[in-house]
Design an enzyme around this catalytic site. Structure first.
Site, PDB file in Angstrom:
ATOM      1  N   LYS A 275       1.032  -1.448  -0.275  1.00 31.89           N
ATOM      2  CA  LYS A 275       0.081   0.011   0.006  1.00 31.89           C
ATOM      3  C   LYS A 275       1.096   1.680  -0.022  1.00 31.89           C
ATOM      4  O   LYS A 275       2.287   0.974  -0.070  1.00 31.89           O
ATOM      5  CB  LYS A 275      -0.866   0.333   1.072  1.00 31.89           C
ATOM      6  CG  LYS A 275      -1.940  -1.342   1.050  1.00 31.89           C
ATOM      7  CD  LYS A 275      -2.632  -1.512   1.972  1.00 31.89           C
ATOM      8  CE  LYS A 275      -3.770  -2.444   2.314  1.00 31.89           C
ATOM      9  NZ  LYS A 275      -5.038  -2.358   3.160  1.00 31.89           N
TER      10      LYS A 275
ATOM     11  N   TYR B  34     -12.526  -1.882  -4.114  1.00 27.65           N
ATOM     12  CA  TYR B  34     -13.090  -2.221  -3.283  1.00 27.65           C
ATOM     13  C   TYR B  34     -14.382  -2.204  -2.640  1.00 27.65           C
ATOM     14  O   TYR B  34     -14.967  -2.288  -1.520  1.00 27.65           O
ATOM     15  CB  TYR B  34     -12.247  -1.432  -1.991  1.00 27.65           C
ATOM     16  CG  TYR B  34     -11.109  -1.959  -1.394  1.00 27.65           C
ATOM     17  CD1 TYR B  34     -10.353  -2.698   0.010  1.00 27.65           C
ATOM     18  CD2 TYR B  34      -9.684  -0.774  -1.614  1.00 27.65           C
ATOM     19  CE1 TYR B  34      -9.402  -3.155  -0.310  1.00 27.65           C
ATOM     20  CE2 TYR B  34      -8.196  -1.553  -1.544  1.00 27.65           C
ATOM     21  CZ  TYR B  34      -8.537  -2.369  -0.648  1.00 27.65           C
ATOM     22  OH  TYR B  34      -6.868  -3.002   0.200  1.00 27.65           O
TER      23      TYR B  34
ATOM     24  N   ASN C 212      -1.892   0.316   6.855  1.00 26.14           N
ATOM     25  CA  ASN C 212      -1.684  -0.817   7.395  1.00 26.14           C
ATOM     26  C   ASN C 212      -0.663  -1.750   6.532  1.00 26.14           C
ATOM     27  O   ASN C 212      -0.683  -2.897   6.627  1.00 26.14           O
ATOM     28  CB  ASN C 212      -2.980  -1.465   8.084  1.00 26.14           C
ATOM     29  CG  ASN C 212      -3.912  -1.999   6.885  1.00 26.14           C
ATOM     30  OD1 ASN C 212      -3.894  -2.163   5.939  1.00 26.14           O
ATOM     31  ND2 ASN C 212      -4.988  -2.678   7.434  1.00 26.14           N
TER      32      ASN C 212
ATOM     33  N   HIS D 140      -2.444  -5.609   1.528  1.00 26.55           N
ATOM     34  CA  HIS D 140      -3.863  -5.828   1.365  1.00 26.55           C
ATOM     35  C   HIS D 140      -3.463  -7.755   1.342  1.00 26.55           C
ATOM     36  O   HIS D 140      -2.302  -7.646   0.516  1.00 26.55           O
ATOM     37  CB  HIS D 140      -4.189  -5.005   0.279  1.00 26.55           C
ATOM     38  CG  HIS D 140      -5.348  -6.510  -0.677  1.00 26.55           C
ATOM     39  ND1 HIS D 140      -6.370  -6.430   0.263  1.00 26.55           N
ATOM     40  CD2 HIS D 140      -5.206  -7.575  -1.193  1.00 26.55           C
ATOM     41  CE1 HIS D 140      -7.135  -7.137  -0.555  1.00 26.55           C
ATOM     42  NE2 HIS D 140      -6.397  -7.734  -1.065  1.00 26.55           N
TER      43      HIS D 140
ATOM     44  N   GLU E 280      -9.570 -11.040  -8.015  1.00 23.12           N
ATOM     45  CA  GLU E 280      -8.739 -10.361  -7.299  1.00 23.12           C
ATOM     46  C   GLU E 280      -7.575 -10.168  -8.581  1.00 23.12           C
ATOM     47  O   GLU E 280      -6.884  -8.786  -8.842  1.00 23.12           O
ATOM     48  CB  GLU E 280      -8.076  -9.584  -6.259  1.00 23.12           C
ATOM     49  CG  GLU E 280      -8.781  -9.568  -5.252  1.00 23.12           C
ATOM     50  CD  GLU E 280      -8.718  -9.666  -3.280  1.00 23.12           C
ATOM     51  OE1 GLU E 280      -9.571  -9.500  -2.391  1.00 23.12           O
ATOM     52  OE2 GLU E 280      -7.309  -9.883  -3.126  1.00 23.12           O
TER      53      GLU E 280
HETATM   54  P1  RTP Z   1      -7.313  -6.358   3.682  1.00 28.64           P
HETATM   55  O1  RTP Z   1      -8.168  -6.480   2.337  1.00 28.64           O
HETATM   56  O2  RTP Z   1      -6.427  -4.727   2.771  1.00 28.64           O
HETATM   57  O3  RTP Z   1      -6.662  -7.533   3.185  1.00 28.64           O
HETATM   58  O4  RTP Z   1      -6.946  -5.479   4.632  1.00 28.64           O
HETATM   59  P2  RTP Z   1      -8.085  -6.680   6.230  1.00 28.64           P
HETATM   60  O5  RTP Z   1      -8.362  -7.834   5.100  1.00 28.64           O
HETATM   61  O6  RTP Z   1      -6.826  -7.510   7.050  1.00 28.64           O
HETATM   62  O7  RTP Z   1      -9.004  -5.795   5.937  1.00 28.64           O
HETATM   63  P3  RTP Z   1     -10.667  -5.419   5.911  1.00 28.64           P
HETATM   64  O8  RTP Z   1     -11.465  -5.550   6.807  1.00 28.64           O
HETATM   65  O9  RTP Z   1     -10.937  -6.122   4.501  1.00 28.64           O
HETATM   66  O10 RTP Z   1     -10.817  -3.758   5.212  1.00 28.64           O
HETATM   67  C1  RTP Z   1      -9.649  -3.887   4.790  1.00 28.64           C
HETATM   68  C2  RTP Z   1      -8.738  -2.251   4.552  1.00 28.64           C
HETATM   69  O11 RTP Z   1      -9.646  -0.841   4.918  1.00 28.64           O
HETATM   70  C3  RTP Z   1      -9.387  -0.432   6.118  1.00 28.64           C
HETATM   71  N1  RTP Z   1      -9.913  -0.269   6.834  1.00 28.64           N
HETATM   72  N2  RTP Z   1     -10.121   1.182   7.822  1.00 28.64           N
HETATM   73  N3  RTP Z   1     -10.676   2.636   9.686  1.00 28.64           N
HETATM   74  C4  RTP Z   1     -10.657   1.349  10.044  1.00 28.64           C
HETATM   75  O12 RTP Z   1     -11.109   1.571  10.626  1.00 28.64           O
HETATM   76  C5  RTP Z   1     -10.585   0.965   9.060  1.00 28.64           C
HETATM   77  N4  RTP Z   1     -10.752  -0.300   8.985  1.00 28.64           N
HETATM   78  C6  RTP Z   1     -10.771  -1.255   7.913  1.00 28.64           C
HETATM   79  C7  RTP Z   1      -7.554  -1.333   5.910  1.00 28.64           C
HETATM   80  O13 RTP Z   1      -6.908  -0.527   5.008  1.00 28.64           O
HETATM   81  C8  RTP Z   1      -7.732  -2.480   5.709  1.00 28.64           C
HETATM   82  O14 RTP Z   1      -7.205  -3.562   4.983  1.00 28.64           O
HETATM   83 MG    MG Z   2      -9.907  -7.940   3.171  1.00 30.03          MG
END
Ligand code: RTP
Ligand code: MG
Length: 140
Positions: free
Chosen positions: A11, A51, A114, A117, A128
């Site tokens: 990212k 997304y 973070n 992804h 994807e």
């Molecule tokens: P990713 O999809 O990026 O691999 O991450 P993940 O599964 O761990 O998290 P996900 O729930 O799919 O959320 C996608 C991305 O959105 C951002 N995020 N921001 N501000 C917030 O509360 C929040 N929550 C999620 C993060 O960049 C997350 O990786």
């Molecule tokens: Mg995710």
């Protein structure tokens, strides 16, 4: 065991801090092979499409803004149980909850910025990968 593939994105917070190599070392150190890789800058529409599953989430607008704020490195990783293995290497979404040694524990700035992804299922990985790469760009 059959090989599996997953989609990874380094990212903007990580490319800005020149962490592509350090993150790739963690990926390769875990036994995953980088079989496709490109550095791009997403337009708003690219991030919205990628997304769209999160469209109704409160963080969606900010996430799209963040993911278009700088270069990203999109990759296909291959290996045994690649989806689950990469989720382990990444660590928890919120770096405060991520285990020691994970990418997010070491490099992430916040729950949003973070650093990486990774696809969350084999089905989503297929979708994807198809969205981000032409078949000829992937060399397994
Ligand atoms: P990713 O999809 O990026 O691999 O991450 P993940 O599964 O761990 O998290 P996900 O729930 O799919 O959320 C996608 C991305 O959105 C951002 N995020 N921001 N501000 C917030 O509360 C929040 N929550 C999620 C993060 O960049 C997350 O990786
Ligand atoms: Mg995710």
């Amino acid at each position: 065991m059959a090989k599996e593939r997953t989609l990874s994105i380094i990212k903007p917070d990580a490319t800005r801090r020149n962490l592509t190599g350090a993150i790739n070392a963690k990926i390769e150190g875990a036994g995953l092979r980088i079989i496709a890789q490109k550095r791009v800058k997403w337009k708003k529409k690219d991030a919205e499409t990628f997304y769209k599953v999160h469209k109704e989430r409160p963080f969606y607008k900010d996430l799209v803004k963040f993911m278009t704020s700088g270069p990203i490195v999109i990759q296909v990783l291959e290996g045994e149980k690649a989806v689950a293995k990469y989720r382990d290497v990444m660590g928890a979404t919120n770096p405060a909850n991520a285990n020691k040694g994970t990418i997010r524990k070491e490099f992430a700035e916040s729950i949003e910025a973070n650093s990486v992804h990774g696809s969350d299922s084999a089905d989503n990985a297929k979708k994807e990968i198809k969205l981000c790469f032409k078949a000829a760009e992937i060399v397994g």
